[in-house]
Design a protein around this motif. Structure first.
Motif, short mmCIF file in Angstrom:
data_model
loop_
_atom_site.label_atom_id
_atom_site.label_comp_id
_atom_site.label_asym_id
_atom_site.label_seq_id
_atom_site.Cartn_x
_atom_site.Cartn_y
_atom_site.Cartn_z
N LEU A 185 4.55 12.26 -6.72
CA LEU A 185 4.72 11.21 -5.51
C LEU A 185 5.35 12.16 -4.39
N ASP A 186 5.27 11.49 -3.19
CA ASP A 186 5.87 11.97 -2.31
C ASP A 186 7.43 12.14 -2.32
N ASP A 202 0.85 -1.23 -0.08
CA ASP A 202 0.20 0.07 -0.02
C ASP A 202 0.95 1.27 -0.03
N VAL A 203 2.17 1.16 0.56
CA VAL A 203 2.98 2.13 0.54
C VAL A 203 4.41 1.56 0.10
N LYS A 214 -3.41 2.10 -6.72
CA LYS A 214 -3.55 2.66 -5.51
C LYS A 214 -2.41 2.63 -4.49
N THR A 215 -1.26 2.22 -4.77
CA THR A 215 -0.10 2.16 -4.10
C THR A 215 0.48 3.69 -4.00
N ARG A 216 0.84 4.02 -2.72
CA ARG A 216 1.20 5.36 -2.46
C ARG A 216 2.81 5.22 -2.42
N ALA A 266 1.22 13.46 4.56
CA ALA A 266 0.38 13.13 3.44
C ALA A 266 -1.20 13.09 3.66
N GLN A 308 2.95 1.94 -10.95
CA GLN A 308 1.62 2.50 -11.07
C GLN A 308 0.59 1.77 -11.86
#
Length: 251
Positions: free
Chosen positions: A204-205, A121-122, A164-166, A251, A159
């Motif tokens: 993206l972060d 997920d991350v 849905k992956t951060r 975030a 992606q």
């Protein structure tokens, strides 16, 4: 009945009272910290990817989730410890799949098994220092352009497979000591700029590790944070964990 307390009894009573007070204070602090920390969705899976800085001597035979030996001795285990203690209700799953010596092409070669199949997920990625270090050592001939196209392709693949992956892009960094000399520049800075560009373009972060260490050397010399200029000391890893968590929670 003797109602007088001896000196030893008084000391014991005082220590017991102080210990109880300390336990209460620690408990209160834990509750307050939990209340002030943003929540993390239940069953979140977090994956750390990269090279030796992320690998940090992890035991690859202990790859079960949330395993301290499997997470290594660096920033991933420090982050994992903080998250797991702060969010016991979230049932987090945390992996480390960093491998020492790896470059962008090496990540690409194992991406299906070591990333996509884990369905994070991350996803946190720190890669880039070997892409220039191995070039300087004559073991690789990849250019800055190769780094950009390869990294971008990896992110696009992720992606597409995991929309849905951060994704958190960590800035490659070096400190001017040990193995780091003038031959690293300006190419290393160009590679850092690529990581920031990809994060910005793909929304993206981004964790600014180089900026963080540039500020840290005002407090202690470069060797204090990374003895060879590349691999962080315990203090350096702790600084990275703190900065990463700040970005993660914002975030």
């Amino acid at each position: 009945m003797n109602t007088k307390l001896g000196r030893r009894d008084l000391i014991r009573a005082s220590l017991a009272a102080a210990g109880a007070g300390a336990m209460l204070t620690a408990s209160q602090q834990t509750v307050m910290a939990a209340e002030s920390t943003p929540s993390v969705p239940e069953n979140t899976t977090i994956l750390f990817q990269g090279d030796s800085i992320t690998d940090a001597g992890r035991d690859r035979k202990k790859q079960s989730t949330n395993n301290a030996r499997g997470l290594g001795n660096g920033y991933p285990v420090l982050i994992a410890g903080e998250l797991l203690s702060a969010h016991p209700e979230s049932k987090l799953t945390i992996h480390n799949r960093g491998i020492s010596g790896h470059k962008v092409p090496d990540l690409a070669a194992r991406w299906q098994k070591d990333c996509l199949d884990l369905k994070p997920d991350v996803l946190s990625i720190l890669i880039g220092v070997n892409d220039i270090w191995h070039k300087l050592n004559g073991r690789y001939d990849g250019t800055v352009a190769d780094y950009e196209t390869g990294y971008e392709a990896l992110l696009q693949q992720t992606q597409a497979a995991l929309p849905k992956t951060r994704i958190i892009i960590c800035e490659p960094f070096v400190l001017r000591c040990g193995a780091i000399n003038d031959k690293w520049f300006p190419e290393f800075d160009e590679r850092r700029a690529v990581a920031k560009k990809l994060a910005d373009n793909m929304k993206l972060d981004f964790v600014p590790f180089q900026t963080m260490f540039d500020e840290a050397v005002d407090l202690a010399p470069p060797q204090y944070w990374a003895a060879d200029g590349v691999h962080p000391t315990l203090a350096g890893h702790a600084l990275m964990a703190k900065k990463w968590l700040k970005v993660f929670y914002q975030a």
